[in-house]
Design a protein around this motif. Sequence first.
Motif, PDB file in Angstrom:
ATOM      1  N   PRO A 127       0.800  -1.236   0.000  1.00 58.00           N
ATOM      2  CA  PRO A 127       0.000   0.000   0.000  1.00 58.00           C
ATOM      3  C   PRO A 127       0.827   1.279   0.000  1.00 58.00           C
ATOM      4  O   PRO A 127       0.412   2.286  -0.575  1.00 58.00           O
ATOM      5  N   THR A 128       2.009   1.274   0.658  1.00 54.23           N
ATOM      6  CA  THR A 128       2.839   2.477   0.669  1.00 54.23           C
ATOM      7  C   THR A 128       3.960   2.405  -0.370  1.00 54.23           C
ATOM      8  O   THR A 128       4.854   3.243  -0.367  1.00 54.23           O
ATOM      9  N   GLU A 134       7.612  10.824  -3.951  1.00 54.68           N
ATOM     10  CA  GLU A 134       6.208  10.857  -4.323  1.00 54.68           C
ATOM     11  C   GLU A 134       5.322  10.462  -3.126  1.00 54.68           C
ATOM     12  O   GLU A 134       5.647   9.532  -2.387  1.00 54.68           O
ATOM     13  N   ASN A 135       4.201  11.164  -2.978  1.00 62.13           N
ATOM     14  CA  ASN A 135       3.202  10.829  -1.956  1.00 62.13           C
ATOM     15  C   ASN A 135       3.752  10.840  -0.536  1.00 62.13           C
ATOM     16  O   ASN A 135       3.371  10.026   0.300  1.00 62.13           O
ATOM     17  N   VAL A 136       4.667  11.761  -0.269  1.00 58.65           N
ATOM     18  CA  VAL A 136       5.169  11.949   1.097  1.00 58.65           C
ATOM     19  C   VAL A 136       5.123  13.420   1.425  1.00 58.65           C
ATOM     20  O   VAL A 136       5.112  14.289   0.535  1.00 58.65           O
TER      21      VAL A 136
END
Length: 327
Positions: free
Chosen positions: A99-100, A323-325
């Motif tokens: 998921p991460t 990305e996505n952090v």
Amino acid sequence: MLSVPDGLALDRTGYLELYYFMALNRKLEERLSSLYRQNKVVGGLYSSLGQEGCSVGSAYALERGDFLAPMIRNLGSILVRGVEPVQIMGQYCAREIGPTRGKDLNVHFGWIERGLISPISMLASLVPVFAGIALEMKMRGKPNVALTYVGDGATSTTDFHEGMNFAAVQRLPLIIIVENNGYAYSTPTARQFNVPDFVVRAQGYGCYGEMVDGNNVLAVLDVTRRARRRCIEGGGPVLIEAKTFRRKGHAEHDDAGYVPADLRAHWEKRDPIDAYRRFLDVHRVVESPDEITEIDTRINQMLDAAVDEALASSFPDPSTLKENVYG
């Protein structure tokens, strides 16, 4: 011997699903333990051996629209909310399929669509966060609750006290489950507190509290359902103390040598899955032992495929690091 709590309405499918999720919880952790010893699990591994009934029973009591935040030992609750074993495998092995996508490990992930909020490593920090979520539910008139877990040691933190007090004053639909599993890492509860039960703390906040046998999945399901009903009827937060025991160390690298052998043996005799299987037999929920064998076989086949798929998947591309952090 387990018995059906008064008023617990559960059909045959529900009884079998409880067994399925507890067995899946345990078998999945056994596979992860094997991968850990092969150096294929990245980071720590935290077992819930002996606590499966608490995670599964509490999560099974929730409804659509409710929110749940697990701790590192609440794998069962995540499975009940619909996360697939292959996603858990990918997460622990730091693969792209997780998921991460390899950026965080174990159960450190959320899934808003499934009502899951990511755990926070600073224990009990989710109590005030979930008090906030419960406040939003109350302000919007939603018939839902927010539920999260803490361990016995986490009840001493500032976040726990502030979150519980705020929820009590605001009469929020918040359920806190204290999993009293005997030890905060290697420190037994008797050396942490001068009271035998944590449920008495509910009185200090002016909210309702109830104790439950955390190894009895039916009792956990029942007490959580009743807590949920109380919350949505405006009764304010509920503190549930689940008496249970983790039969492995704090993490996979910890051999739990500090636990007396007789204490470990006592809790092994009270295994939640063994007790529930006896219940299913005695109350003739299963028509033959083959039904349980079929469930176990289906789980094993699913996990075989999950391990193969996770290990065959790639590690994340280094170019996606940012990305996505938050940063």
